[in-house]
Design a protein around this motif. Structure first.
Motif, PDB file in Angstrom:
ATOM      1  N   ASP A   1      17.499 -16.482   3.043  1.00 32.75           N
ATOM      2  CA  ASP A   1      17.133 -17.867   2.734  1.00 32.75           C
ATOM      3  C   ASP A   1      15.714 -18.172   3.203  1.00 32.75           C
ATOM      4  OD1 ASP A   1      19.370 -18.624   1.409  1.00 32.75           O
ATOM      5  OD2 ASP A   1      20.394 -19.436   3.169  1.00 32.75           O
ATOM      6  N   ALA A   2      15.405 -17.731   4.421  1.00 32.42           N
ATOM      7  CA  ALA A   2      14.076 -18.030   4.966  1.00 32.42           C
ATOM      8  C   ALA A   2      12.994 -17.368   4.125  1.00 32.42           C
ATOM      9  CB  ALA A   2      13.985 -17.561   6.411  1.00 32.42           C
ATOM     10  N   TRP A   3      13.299 -16.214   3.583  1.00 37.11           N
ATOM     11  CA  TRP A   3      12.313 -15.526   2.747  1.00 37.11           C
ATOM     12  C   TRP A   3      12.299 -16.060   1.317  1.00 37.11           C
ATOM     13  CZ3 TRP A   3      14.533 -10.366   4.876  1.00 37.11           C
ATOM     14  CH2 TRP A   3      13.967 -10.114   6.124  1.00 37.11           C
ATOM     15  N   ARG A   4      13.118 -17.029   1.030  1.00 39.52           N
ATOM     16  CA  ARG A   4      13.313 -17.576  -0.313  1.00 39.52           C
ATOM     17  C   ARG A   4      13.820 -16.512  -1.281  1.00 39.52           C
ATOM     18  NH1 ARG A   4       8.520 -18.944  -2.363  1.00 39.52           N
ATOM     19  NH2 ARG A   4       7.543 -17.744  -0.742  1.00 39.52           N
TER      20      ARG A   4
ATOM     21  N   TRP B   1      16.529 -16.286  -2.698  1.00 44.33           N
ATOM     22  CA  TRP B   1      17.783 -16.978  -2.975  1.00 44.33           C
ATOM     23  C   TRP B   1      18.634 -16.219  -3.987  1.00 44.33           C
ATOM     24  CZ3 TRP B   1      13.953 -21.418  -3.486  1.00 44.33           C
ATOM     25  CH2 TRP B   1      13.668 -21.930  -2.216  1.00 44.33           C
TER      26      TRP B   1
ATOM     27  N   SER C   1       6.948 -37.050 -14.444  1.00 45.54           N
ATOM     28  CA  SER C   1       7.504 -37.097 -13.102  1.00 45.54           C
ATOM     29  C   SER C   1       8.567 -38.179 -12.976  1.00 45.54           C
ATOM     30  CB  SER C   1       6.391 -37.335 -12.070  1.00 45.54           C
ATOM     31  OG  SER C   1       5.792 -38.580 -12.286  1.00 45.54           O
TER      32      SER C   1
ATOM     33  N   LYS D   1      11.556 -40.787  -9.272  1.00 49.99           N
ATOM     34  CA  LYS D   1      10.880 -39.496  -9.461  1.00 49.99           C
ATOM     35  C   LYS D   1      11.877 -38.390  -9.123  1.00 49.99           C
ATOM     36  CE  LYS D   1       6.169 -40.936  -8.786  1.00 49.99           C
ATOM     37  NZ  LYS D   1       6.460 -42.373  -8.869  1.00 49.99           N
TER      38      LYS D   1
ATOM     39  N   GLN E   1      11.045 -34.825  -7.823  1.00 49.03           N
ATOM     40  CA  GLN E   1      10.240 -34.631  -6.623  1.00 49.03           C
ATOM     41  C   GLN E   1      10.999 -34.989  -5.353  1.00 49.03           C
ATOM     42  OE1 GLN E   1       6.805 -36.979  -7.266  1.00 49.03           O
ATOM     43  NE2 GLN E   1       6.179 -35.786  -9.040  1.00 49.03           N
ATOM     44  N   LEU E   2      12.203 -35.455  -5.520  1.00 51.47           N
ATOM     45  CA  LEU E   2      12.912 -35.967  -4.351  1.00 51.47           C
ATOM     46  C   LEU E   2      13.182 -34.885  -3.332  1.00 51.47           C
ATOM     47  CD1 LEU E   2      15.369 -38.436  -6.011  1.00 51.47           C
ATOM     48  CD2 LEU E   2      13.400 -38.947  -4.612  1.00 51.47           C
TER      49      LEU E   2
ATOM     50  N   THR F   1      11.972 -31.531  -1.655  1.00 53.86           N
ATOM     51  CA  THR F   1      10.831 -30.625  -1.536  1.00 53.86           C
ATOM     52  C   THR F   1      11.265 -29.175  -1.667  1.00 53.86           C
ATOM     53  OG1 THR F   1       9.920 -32.234  -0.032  1.00 53.86           O
ATOM     54  CG2 THR F   1       8.830 -30.122  -0.129  1.00 53.86           C
ATOM     55  N   THR F   2      12.406 -28.865  -1.087  1.00 53.27           N
ATOM     56  CA  THR F   2      12.871 -27.483  -1.174  1.00 53.27           C
ATOM     57  C   THR F   2      13.128 -27.110  -2.626  1.00 53.27           C
ATOM     58  OG1 THR F   2      13.943 -27.881   0.928  1.00 53.27           O
ATOM     59  CG2 THR F   2      14.513 -25.852  -0.198  1.00 53.27           C
TER      60      THR F   2
ATOM     61  N   ASN G   1      11.442 -27.804  -5.061  1.00 55.07           N
ATOM     62  CA  ASN G   1      10.205 -27.443  -5.745  1.00 55.07           C
ATOM     63  C   ASN G   1       9.677 -26.083  -5.329  1.00 55.07           C
ATOM     64  OD1 ASN G   1      10.166 -29.840  -7.137  1.00 55.07           O
ATOM     65  ND2 ASN G   1       9.134 -30.899  -5.457  1.00 55.07           N
ATOM     66  N   LEU G   2      10.305 -25.503  -4.334  1.00 58.24           N
ATOM     67  CA  LEU G   2       9.877 -24.173  -3.916  1.00 58.24           C
ATOM     68  C   LEU G   2      10.370 -23.152  -4.938  1.00 58.24           C
ATOM     69  CD1 LEU G   2      10.547 -24.075  -0.095  1.00 58.24           C
ATOM     70  CD2 LEU G   2       8.363 -24.092  -1.244  1.00 58.24           C
TER      71      LEU G   2
ATOM     72  N   PHE H   1      10.639 -23.627   7.857  1.00 53.56           N
ATOM     73  CA  PHE H   1      11.640 -22.562   7.750  1.00 53.56           C
ATOM     74  C   PHE H   1      11.208 -21.466   6.776  1.00 53.56           C
ATOM     75  CE2 PHE H   1      15.681 -21.168   5.661  1.00 53.56           C
ATOM     76  CZ  PHE H   1      16.209 -20.492   6.738  1.00 53.56           C
ATOM     77  N   HIS H   2      10.630 -21.869   5.650  1.00 54.79           N
ATOM     78  CA  HIS H   2      10.289 -20.894   4.625  1.00 54.79           C
ATOM     79  C   HIS H   2       8.884 -20.327   4.781  1.00 54.79           C
ATOM     80  CE1 HIS H   2      13.898 -21.710   2.400  1.00 54.79           C
ATOM     81  NE2 HIS H   2      13.655 -22.995   2.401  1.00 54.79           N
TER      82      HIS H   2
ATOM     83  N   GLN I   1      12.758 -33.075   4.805  1.00 56.85           N
ATOM     84  CA  GLN I   1      11.443 -32.680   5.290  1.00 56.85           C
ATOM     85  C   GLN I   1      11.146 -33.569   6.494  1.00 56.85           C
ATOM     86  OE1 GLN I   1       9.558 -30.055   4.011  1.00 56.85           O
ATOM     87  NE2 GLN I   1      11.527 -29.637   3.048  1.00 56.85           N
TER      88      GLN I   1
ATOM     89  N   VAL J   1       9.199 -39.528  -1.050  1.00 59.85           N
ATOM     90  CA  VAL J   1       8.592 -39.430  -2.369  1.00 59.85           C
ATOM     91  C   VAL J   1       9.162 -40.538  -3.226  1.00 59.85           C
ATOM     92  CG1 VAL J   1       7.957 -37.028  -2.538  1.00 59.85           C
ATOM     93  CG2 VAL J   1      10.324 -37.692  -2.856  1.00 59.85           C
ATOM     94  N   GLY J   2       8.526 -40.777  -4.311  1.00 55.46           N
ATOM     95  CA  GLY J   2       9.099 -41.675  -5.295  1.00 55.46           C
ATOM     96  C   GLY J   2       8.523 -43.051  -5.296  1.00 55.46           C
TER      97      GLY J   2
ATOM     98  N   GLN K   1       1.095 -36.861  -7.203  1.00 59.84           N
ATOM     99  CA  GLN K   1       0.256 -36.412  -8.313  1.00 59.84           C
ATOM    100  C   GLN K   1      -1.164 -36.106  -7.842  1.00 59.84           C
ATOM    101  OE1 GLN K   1       1.347 -39.655 -10.667  1.00 59.84           O
ATOM    102  NE2 GLN K   1       2.759 -38.472 -11.919  1.00 59.84           N
TER     103      GLN K   1
ATOM    104  N   ILE L   1      10.220 -13.238  12.895  1.00 57.82           N
ATOM    105  CA  ILE L   1      11.575 -13.631  12.505  1.00 57.82           C
ATOM    106  C   ILE L   1      12.647 -12.648  12.983  1.00 57.82           C
ATOM    107  CG2 ILE L   1      11.464 -12.521  10.245  1.00 57.82           C
ATOM    108  CD1 ILE L   1      12.874 -15.046   9.159  1.00 57.82           C
TER     109      ILE L   1
END
Lengths: 824, 376
Positions: free
Chosen positions: A656-659, A661, A798, A808, A811-812, A814-815, A817-818, B22-23, B72, B90-91, B97, B287
């Motif tokens: 998970d930490a390395w993404r 997934w 958006s 939006k 965008q709610l 953040t994760t 969007n990764l 974390f990431h 976050q 956000v929002g 943007q 890690i």
């Protein structure tokens, strides 16, 4: 030199690259990068990067006590020198000797008339009847002067009105100096103690710094950095730094001052005579030792640092950030790689996921770790044995579990051992080497990979595969242990004659062929002594076997360079029922202690195996191998061990930490196949707006929808249109915000995705087409629709597609969007 | 090859802390200029500052991320005696943007009467918990009972360590066999006050944190402390930045689960390095806890790695300004790990595999650099 003339150092106020050293003479230096064309051969190295060039020397003014630069631009390099005899001399350095820009080359400013030069009268006379020890101008008000007098006081004079002064009694009267960044802050010292004053509250020092054992010689504020004070004591090689970013406000509340004390050694062991901060370069100073050795030195700020999950190092030094990122380059010796890097690479290669040919996993791990190789072969043989066992005799579940419990337990349960004496194949001589047989022993041999399933012991296929892989010495040894000396010689000869063959093997083969079982023969005697010089472990144990007494095979059994697998197989053939468990126990404990994965062969996937794996994880941190290995265990047993659960959780957390997934999801699928108890429950249910019943059967256009409908008593053929309504109450499902069709209607094509290049990947399209029909909604505004439609909308927008909704949605999170780093 | 890259941080004063999420895709920095910045890694691996705002009325000492499953969320602590919890929202505006994100203050924790020197979130399996420590020697553990409402934090525990605290570290182990554990370091420089690292453990029976261990051998001021990521190991590893770098191994001794006494540990010193010559300021684990980075008064970042025998060795030195230690012009900016030293060697000697594992890898890298220049 004499102690009276310790060199002092002064930076030019205008040229950031020039400074003066004064002891018995004045020497002007220019500082420049080392090794550049500008610096000449005579340059003195100051540090790894910089060197100083001597520009001029002025020895006209002996007996110097103190020196000061003329602070204005013109004339440059004008210095005032205070001499021991009470004279103050203006002198200049460098090119100004013959420069007309200097009006007076030598101006004397003293009461000493006999020199006959310009004599000036003092403009002011302050602090009569008191010897002034140090003074400084107050930068806040150019008419004010701070004097430190002999009579133990500090006094502030205003030149506009010399009678007006504020003063305070103190012992700390030496070296008064104003903080250039905080103009009310003044430092002065006495013996080993530094007092910090605030001019707004002059009655007593704001605080004093911890006392030094030796008297101080210099105290100076850093010119480029707020609140950094450097102090130097006599005969010391250490400059002490006091970082006082937060001194208490004189009128504020009582706060303990936060002073961070540090010490630096600019020129390691040698004593420092003086130092001077660079006027503009950040935290830089030049240090001079009593014998005039100079050193350019930068005081580093306290560095804070952090590792990222992907082994990048970020650190902050001063106001700057530095990142040291790992570059996934090729060609690094695998033994040198960090386990984090290894695990990431292995995860990318789908290490552990090959369930068909389990042994291949060690290739996915890089194929260069003998322990992993051994582990995956062991698991391969265990699964293979268990599989064939399953097919043939389903009822015998006892044996099934025995396979997983390792050779240690197999050997313990051994019964009905028979002893045979074989002939050497291809020779009519009877051997006196007893060999033992039992059902359990042959199972152990199967797990070692020597024989495949079958009633008789036939190692020929194993020998062939070894030969193919080029492991000729090992093949020869196995052949010999099966008492086929002719085959062993044949293998060695083949090895010698093969391409890139080792000619030594012929010699070994020759030696082998001379085998005799006579006790006192020359052959025996020579072989037992010379075998120790053989470098290859398998050749070594061949002769050890031939020269040992029956039953006393320590030279073979404890040859640690030989794979555990082969030693155990050997033991299963030649040790009797008393010796064998003892040897296996001893070896098992050794393996457990060392966390050697080869030992999994002995422990199997039991609690012992978990113990062994624990010490492996303790040693390496390789939870990946531990997780995959334990998942192969027969269901339920080892997986329930909390340690195993912990490794699995840690491994998933790493992914998970390395993404990774996708890899994590694959791992979870893999896990739930082998351990059905780990299957997660459904987390989300969609219920009908009207009747509140779950509509999950209808929204996926799956074949079992018919069953779903019949459950609710809807007879007749379920038509396609009916999936758009609730199976419970037959009311229509909500509409997609974009196509305005009721949910459940299959998406024909997504608007905006008709690009030609996207059609190329048909399989990918097919996979996605299923997903396009899915019902999605925003958790915030509760608007939703077909997943495909939503995704294409948010590619360009958006805000939510529903009119007057400004949510939006995308965008709610953040994760969300990764991008997963293993998606490509 | 590992090359140090400078990033224009644009802080107006010293940066006191950097922290990755974390990431490893986001980063937060805090500074003496009383502000914080959040950085996002762009597609081209460049760091973009997406938020910068004034946070406290004093130097901001530390900043830390919560696990992303709580949203976050950042926490910061400052000389102004407060700790603050921040959340990205956000929002409501079009910030995103413009590549900017918006962080709002969710709560200010004002219990401390002195400078708050460190702030850390507890491991995620414990829920959303935040710990602070302050110069007056008090460690405070807060909990957000409702993870959806970050404006409410209740003070759950107050531990008085009796010494001015400088740093805290949670034991990250999620194993049920290990009770929640926190290590506290003190920067009190008076050696007569005894051990400067105290370890507290949560007791299920009394529902309190009790002192489990004091590392009596650490008598000098401690500036940073870090538990190694546990990764399913049966023991704990603790790195300490004091006048040298020290690595301790804490092996929990087996105890019967019924007893309410704190766990006893067998404490071993795995390594002790004084190559920073003077004070060590920070320590940080990677890690898998196989690499340790430390920074000290010599202005260098040093990297340490253990071999399989638990022998720790320095595998890289980087100057604080990213310049090479060897001082060769145009040389490598930095070498991370022996792997890298090997790698740089391979780049230059791609055909020469004879020189494989010299004992002194740093020397090797310098040497290779030097040769590299000669051959050019």
């Amino acid at each position: 030199m004499s102690s009276g003339y310790k060199p002092d150092i002064l930076w030019s106020p205008h040229h950031a690259d020039r400074y003066v050293i004064c002891d018995t003479e004045l020497s002007l230096y220019r500082i420049g990068p080392a090794g550049s064309s500008e610096t000449k051969a005579g340059a003195l190295p100051l540090s790894e990067e910089t060197a100083a060039t001597l520009l001029a020397i002025n020895s006209d003014t002996p007996y110097m006590k103190c020196v000061a630069w003329y602070p204005k631009q013109e004339p440059e390099c004008l210095l005032a020198v205070g001499q021991a005899n009470g004279r103050v001399v203006l002198t200049s350095l460098g090119q100004s000797h013959n420069s007309k820009s200097v009006p007076a080359e030598k101006v004397r400013l003293s009461g000493d008339v006999d020199s006959g030069l310009v004599v000036t009268k003092p403009l002011y006379e302050l602090g009569q009847n008191d010897a002034c020890l140090s003074l400084c101008w107050l930068p806040r008000d150019h008419q004010k002067l701070l004097l430190a007098g002999m009579h133990r006081n500090l006094a502030i004079f205003d030149l506009r009105n010399t009678s007006q002064k504020t003063f305070v009694n103190t012992k700390a009267i030496q070296g008064v100096t104003v903080d250039p960044h905080f103009q009310d802050r003044v430092a002065s010292f006495f013996e080993g103690q530094v007092a910090i004053w605030d001019l707004r509250k002059f009655e007593k020092p704001v605080f004093t710094l911890t006392e030094q054992s030796k008297p101080l010689t210099k105290v100076a504020w850093c010119r480029t950095r707020m609140g950094l004070l450097a102090t130097l004591t006599r005969d010391s090689n250490i400059i002490r730094l006091y970082d006082m970013q937060h001194t208490p406000m004189p009128f504020g509340d009582e706060v303990e001052p936060t002073i961070i004390e540090r010490s630096v050694q600019p020129c390691s062991e040698s004593i420092i005579s003086s130092f001077a901060w660079h006027p503009s370069a950040q935290n830089r100073m030049v240090v001079v030792s009593p014998n005039r050795v100079m050193n350019d030195f930068t005081v580093f700020e306290r560095i804070s640092l952090a590792w990222s999950s992907t082994t990048a190092l970020m650190w902050a030094c001063g106001r700057h950030l530095y990142e040291c990122a790992e570059d996934a380059g090729q060609g690094v010796a695998a033994t040198e790689k960090d386990i984090a890097t290894k695990m990431r690479e292995r995860a990318q290669l789908r290490y552990g996921h090959d369930t068909m040919q389990v042994w291949r996993n060690h290739m996915l791990a890089g194929g260069d770790d003998p322990q992993l190789r051994s582990l995956w072969y062991t698991l391969h043989y265990i699964l293979h044995c268990s599989y064939t066992e399953n097919v043939e005799q389903k009822q015998q579940s006892n044996k099934q579990s025995l396979i997983y419990s390792g050779i240690k337990n197999i050997v313990k349960s051994s019964s009905g051992t028979t002893e045979t004496r074989h002939c050497w194949s291809g020779s009519d001589r009877q051997t006196d080497v007893p060999r033992y047989h039992s059902e359990e022993r042959s199972l152990a041999l199967q797990l070692c990979g020597w024989i495949s399933r079958g009633p008789d012991i036939d190692v020929e296929p194993f020998l062939k595969s070894l030969e193919q892989e080029g492991e000729r010495e090992r093949a020869a040894a196995v052949a010999l242990f099966n008492l086929d000396i002719r085959r062993a010689i044949q293998i060695l000869n083949k090895g010698a004659s093969a391409e890139k063959g080792d000619l030594n093997l012929t010699v070994v083969a020759m030696a082998l062929s001379g085998y005799t079982d006579e006790k006192n023969s020359l052959w025996r005697e020579m072989c037992s002594s010379l075998r120790l010089q053989l470098k290859k472990p398998y050749l070594c144990i061949m002769f050890a076997f031939l020269t040992s007494e029956p039953g006393a095979y320590d030279a073979v059994l404890y040859e640690s360079r030989v794979a555990v697998r082969d030693r155990v197989a050997f033991a299963c053939m030649f040790l009797n029922d008393a010796q064998l468990p003892r040897y296996i126990d001893k070896l098992t404990n050794e393996m457990k202690e060392a966390g050697n994965l080869e030992g999994i062969l002995l422990t199997g996937l039991t609690k012992d195996g978990v113990d062994l794996m624990e010490s492996y994880v303790d040693r390496t941190g390789d939870v990946q191998t531990a997780s995959f290995c334990m998942l192969k265990g027969s269901p339920g047993e080892v997986l329930k061990d909390p340690r195993v659960q912990c490794w699995i959780e840690n491994y998933r957390n790493l992914l998970d930490a390395w993404r990774f997934w996708h890899k994590r999801a694959e791992f979870d699928i893999h896990r739930s196949k082998l351990d059905p108890s780990s299957k997660p429950l459904a987390q989300v249910f969609v219920s009908c707006n009207f009747c509140g019943k779950s509509i999950s059967y209808s929204c996926s256009a799956m074949p079992h929808q018919g069953r779903g409908f019949s459950q609710y008593g809807v007879s007749g053929s379920p038509t396609k249109s009916k999936v758009t309504s609730c199976p419970g109450c037959r009311k229509p499902l909500p509409r997609c915000a974009l196509c305005l069709m009721n949910m459940g209607t299959p998406v024909s094509s997504c608007p905006g995705t008709g690009k030609a290049d996207e059609k190329a990947d048909l399989t990918r399209d097919k996979k996605l087409a299923q997903f396009n029909n899915w019902f999605t909604w925003c958790h915030n505004c509760r608007h939703g629709g077909h997943a495909g439609h939503m995704l294409s909308w948010f590619r360009d927008h958006s805000e939510c597609p529903v009119s007057a909704c400004t949510c939006k949605c995308m965008q709610l999170d953040t994760t969300g969007n990764l991008v997963p780093s293993d998606s490509v | 090859m590992f090359v140090a890259r400078s990033i224009a941080a644009d802080h107006k004063d010293l940066i006191h802390d950097v922290s990755y999420d974390f990431h490893g895709r986001r980063m937060a920095t805090c500074s003496s200029d009383q502000s914080m910045k959040v950085w996002d890694k762009g597609g081209n691996a460049e760091w973009n500052c997406t938020a910068s705002w004034k946070t406290h009325s004093g130097s901001v000492w530390r900043v830390t991320w919560a696990h992303p499953e709580f949203g976050q969320v950042l926490a910061s602590c400052s000389f102004d005696r407060t700790a603050i919890v921040w959340e990205e929202i956000v929002g409501e505006s079009n910030d995103k943007q413009r590549g900017q994100s918006h962080w709002i203050k969710r709560t200010t924790l004002v219990d401390s009467r002195t400078s708050v020197t460190d702030v850390k979130f507890a491991p995620k399996h414990m829920g959303l918990m935040l710990t602070t420590c302050s110069a007056d020697g008090v460690v405070r553990i807060y909990e957000a009972p409702d993870v959806m409402n970050l404006s409410q934090w209740s003070l759950q525990h107050e531990i008085s360590s009796k010494l001015s605290c400088s740093c805290i570290s949670w034991n990250p182990s999620s194993s049920r066999a290990h009770a929640p554990m926190i290590a506290v370091g003190s920067d009190d420089s008076n050696v007569t006050y005894g051990g400067k690292v105290q370890i507290y453990e949560y007791n299920e029976v009394t529902r309190k944190y009790a002192k489990a261990e004091t590392l009596m051998t650490v008598t000098d001021a401690v500036h940073d402390i870090a538990f190694a990521p546990n990764l399913g190991r049966s023991f704990h590893v603790l790195a300490i930045a004091t006048k040298d770098v020290r690595i301790f191994k804490l092996v929990p001794l087996r105890k019967d689960s019924s007893s309410s006494a704190p766990t006893k540990f067998e404490v071993q010193v795995l390594a002790q390095f004084d190559s920073h010559n003077s004070q060590v300021w920070r320590v940080s684990w990677n890690i898998t806890s196989t690499l340790l980075a430390s920074s000290g008064d010599d202005g260098c970042v040093r990297l340490w790695k253990a071999n399989y025998m638990d022998n720790w060795k320095c595998t890289g030195i980087l100057k604080g300004d990213g310049s090479p230690v060897s001082g060769q012009p145009g040389a490598l900016s930095g070498i991370l790990g022996s792997a890298t030293a090997q790698r740089s060697f391979h780049l230059i000697w791609s055909k020469d595999y004879k020189v494989h594992c010299l004992p002194d890898l740093i020397f090797l890298s310098c040497l290779s650099d030097y040769l590299y220049i000669l051959f050019l």
